[in-house]
Design an enzyme around this catalytic site. Structure first.
Site, short mmCIF file in Angstrom:
data_model
loop_
_atom_site.label_atom_id
_atom_site.label_comp_id
_atom_site.label_asym_id
_atom_site.label_seq_id
_atom_site.Cartn_x
_atom_site.Cartn_y
_atom_site.Cartn_z
N HIS A 152 1.01 -1.37 -0.20
CA HIS A 152 -0.06 0.43 0.27
C HIS A 152 0.95 0.82 0.31
CE1 HIS A 152 -3.16 2.72 1.10
NE2 HIS A 152 -4.04 2.27 0.67
N ASP B 30 -8.29 -4.67 -0.66
CA ASP B 30 -8.73 -5.17 -2.33
C ASP B 30 -9.00 -6.20 -2.43
OD1 ASP B 30 -9.72 -2.25 -2.43
OD2 ASP B 30 -8.28 -1.25 -3.62
N1 CMC Z 1 4.42 -7.51 -4.93
C1 CMC Z 1 6.07 -7.47 -5.27
N2 CMC Z 1 6.54 -6.40 -4.65
C2 CMC Z 1 6.11 -5.85 -3.90
C3 CMC Z 1 4.62 -5.25 -4.59
C4 CMC Z 1 4.51 -6.06 -4.72
N3 CMC Z 1 2.79 -5.88 -3.92
N4 CMC Z 1 4.74 -4.10 -3.61
C5 CMC Z 1 5.29 -3.24 -3.25
N5 CMC Z 1 6.52 -4.20 -3.26
C6 CMC Z 1 7.96 -4.71 -3.86
C7 CMC Z 1 8.90 -3.31 -4.57
O1 CMC Z 1 9.29 -3.77 -5.83
C8 CMC Z 1 10.04 -2.36 -3.98
O2 CMC Z 1 10.20 -3.10 -3.46
P1 CMC Z 1 12.53 -2.98 -3.47
O3 CMC Z 1 12.55 -2.00 -2.67
O4 CMC Z 1 13.43 -4.73 -4.01
O5 CMC Z 1 12.77 -2.29 -5.04
C9 CMC Z 1 8.97 -2.49 -2.38
O6 CMC Z 1 8.13 -3.35 -2.65
C10 CMC Z 1 8.81 -1.29 -1.11
O7 CMC Z 1 7.36 -1.20 -2.61
P2 CMC Z 1 7.35 0.96 -2.70
O8 CMC Z 1 8.17 0.73 -3.43
O9 CMC Z 1 7.80 1.24 -1.71
O10 CMC Z 1 5.39 0.26 -2.91
P3 CMC Z 1 4.78 1.86 -3.27
O11 CMC Z 1 4.78 2.64 -2.35
O12 CMC Z 1 5.81 2.73 -4.09
O13 CMC Z 1 3.30 0.92 -4.21
C11 CMC Z 1 1.42 -0.42 -4.07
C12 CMC Z 1 2.58 0.85 -3.19
C13 CMC Z 1 0.06 -0.17 -3.74
C14 CMC Z 1 1.50 0.48 -5.59
C15 CMC Z 1 1.97 -1.62 -5.11
O14 CMC Z 1 2.78 -2.13 -3.23
C16 CMC Z 1 1.17 -2.36 -5.80
O15 CMC Z 1 2.06 -1.98 -6.59
N6 CMC Z 1 0.51 -3.07 -5.72
C17 CMC Z 1 -0.17 -3.63 -5.94
C18 CMC Z 1 -1.87 -2.97 -6.40
C19 CMC Z 1 -2.65 -3.27 -4.92
O16 CMC Z 1 -2.55 -4.31 -4.42
N7 CMC Z 1 -2.90 -2.12 -4.46
C20 CMC Z 1 -4.00 -1.45 -3.85
C21 CMC Z 1 -3.79 -0.93 -3.08
S1 CMC Z 1 -4.50 -0.14 -1.93
C22 CMC Z 1 -6.40 0.07 -2.36
C23 CMC Z 1 -5.99 1.65 -1.66
O17 CMC Z 1 -6.40 1.68 -0.75
O18 CMC Z 1 -7.79 2.35 -2.73
#
Ligand code: CMC
Length: 433
Positions: free
Chosen positions: A307, A367
């Site tokens: 998230h 979700d």
């Molecule tokens: N699967 C695999 N790796 C992940 C994932 C995932 N779902 N999410 C984050 N990571 C990894 C990311 O690659 C990074 O790795 P590293 O440190 O090795 O580079 C690490 O975890 C940290 O991630 P982050 O960059 O801090 O995460 P972010 O804040 O940029 O992204 C997110 C958050 C929700 C966009 C992402 O976790 C994601 O794409 N999740 C899947 C889509 C999803 O379920 N979205 C719904 C969110 S809830 C909606 C709401 O509240 O309304």
């Protein structure tokens, strides 16, 4: 000097004192209103990552601590002890209702739980396989045509009436999107049913028989709606506020919020979870997909994990996980596509034990579970974001009401850093090289 931040333009040496304003919780804000007047400068903050655009007393969230409060009440307590309709009242009026206030609220909503028969004709303009979100945008926008000339958004009575109309009519519009897609006759809203039971009846009853949902289905959907009711100044809520700041018709503003919510980066994740589960196909394939999620050269991510704001845990996920498991245990073999749900449960178990996910604090988010709940309730995948919109409509209209009553309210007008050409003269076409 206390309670100010000194801003210095190092090019001119000119200084201003910007007041620091404390909220009840959360990071204090720097009041930048004098920046342009005094220093002739704007702030630059793409994505509004550090900009508070309004004061709000509706919702507070702390992503680090995993806290979500509505009007001060923790989401855990509301989800366990309240109902979606009571949360609607709370968001709208700021306090929990007494029994009498709640009864009056329900009676007020019941007076408004029909839509004009002509509005039903809007649906027939859509193909049966149109995405339900595109239908919802159209029909919600169309509501503005019924409530425009006679409504004065500067009158508090009319504003309250608008909020009641939104809460009463959104379930009807949402259920009709589904009915249109399956070619069934529309079902009218009923006064004698609770909010969730009524919605499920409008979705699943047919002229030959009523639909009596299992109690666990009502409980799970009620909780899913509560958990999505409001989430502070997210993209769709900010859209509603921005459109509303131009004094646009509030139903058109809600339609604009639905447009924003439809984006896969916002409300579309629950749909993406189910698509991913279908792609995994069998539990045996899970390790392969987990490896893909860890592989930096592969764009694949585990949908429903992680998230942007909640970095330790999503409090909504903790709550919904419990009811999701209860639902699956109770419905057992009755649920459609049990294989898909088995994959989800196994994926959850494997990912929660995997070092990659543990180290990065990647837990299933709200979700992940809401997608599974909706699947078990036999709500088609394309309707998932509609369900989110239905739940969030009360948040949108509460935020709109708050904005309209805010003494600092003015049209939203972000600034920009211009990076285009310098001023130049027009060259006639026959003289261009
Ligand atoms: N699967 C695999 N790796 C992940 C994932 C995932 N779902 N999410 C984050 N990571 C990894 C990311 O690659 C990074 O790795 P590293 O440190 O090795 O580079 C690490 O975890 C940290 O991630 P982050 O960059 O801090 O995460 P972010 O804040 O940029 O992204 C997110 C958050 C929700 C966009 C992402 O976790 C994601 O794409 N999740 C899947 C889509 C999803 O379920 N979205 C719904 C969110 S809830 C909606 C709401 O509240 O309304």
């Amino acid at each position: 000097m206390a309670d100010t931040v000194t801003m210095t333009d190092n090019r001119t040496g000119k200084q201003i004192e910007c007041p620091i304003i404390d909220g009840v919780y959360g990071a204090p804000v720097i009041d930048m209103k004098s920046l342009y007047k005094e220093l002739n400068m704007f702030t630059y903050d793409p994505g509004f990552m550090t900009t508070a655009a309004c004061r709000s007393s509706i919702t507070y969230l702390d992503g680090e601590q995993g806290i979500l409060l509505h009007r001060g009440y923790p989401i855990e307590q509301l989800a366990e002890q309240s109902s979606y309709l009571e949360v609607c009242y709370l968001l709208l009026y700021g306090e929990l209702p007494t029994a009498k206030q709640f009864e009056d609220f329900r009676a007020n909503l019941n007076q408004r739980n029909m839509v004009h028969e002509h509005l039903e004709r809007f649906y027939t303009g859509y193909l049966y396989d149109a995405h339900p979100m595109s239908m919802l945008i159209g029909v919600t926008g169309a509501l503005s045509s019924y409530y425009h000339e006679a409504m004065d958004i500067n009158d508090p009575v009319d504003r309250e009436l608008t909020a009641l109309r939104v809460i009463a009519k959104m379930p009807i519009l949402a259920a009709h999107c589904y009915k249109h897609s399956v070619g069934h006759p529309f079902v009218y809203s009923r006064d004698d049913l609770g909010y969730v039971e009524n919605f499920l009846n409008m979705m699943f009853s047919v002229p030959m028989r009523d639909y009596e949902p299992p109690a666990i289905a009502v409980k799970a959907l009620n909780m899913m709606l509560i958990l999505h009711a409001d989430h502070e100044q997210n993209a769709s809520t900010s859209t509603v506020r921005l459109a509303g700041s131009a004094e646009a018709n509030p139903f058109a503003c809600i339609a604009a919020g639905i447009v924003t919510l439809w984006g896969p980066a916002h409300g579309g994740a629950n749909e993406a979870v189910l698509k991913m589960l279908a792609e995994i196909e069998t539990p045996e394939n899970i390790p392969k997909f987990i490896e893909r999620a860890k592989d930096k050269s592969d764009p694949f991510k585990l949908m429903g994990f992680g998230h942007r704001v909640y970095k330790n845990f999503d409090p909504r996920a903790t709550i919904i996980r419990k009811v999701c498991h209860e639902l699956l245990d109770e419905l057992g073999d009755e649920v459609v596509d049990k294989n898909l749900l088995d994959i989800a449960m196994e994926l959850e178990e494997i990912a929660l034990k995997d070092d990659y996910f543990i180290e990065r604090k990647l837990y299933p988010n709200v979700d992940f579970y809401s997608g599974i709940i909706l699947k078990a309730l036999r709500i088609p995948t394309s309707m998932y974001t509609v369900m989110f919109a239905l739940a969030r409509s009360v948040g949108w209209i509460s935020q709109w009401l708050e904005m309209m009553e805010d003494p600092e309210f003015r049209i939203g007008r972000p600034r920009q850093l211009y990076t285009g050409s310098e001023s130049r003269d027009y060259v006639p076409m026959d003289k261009r090289g």
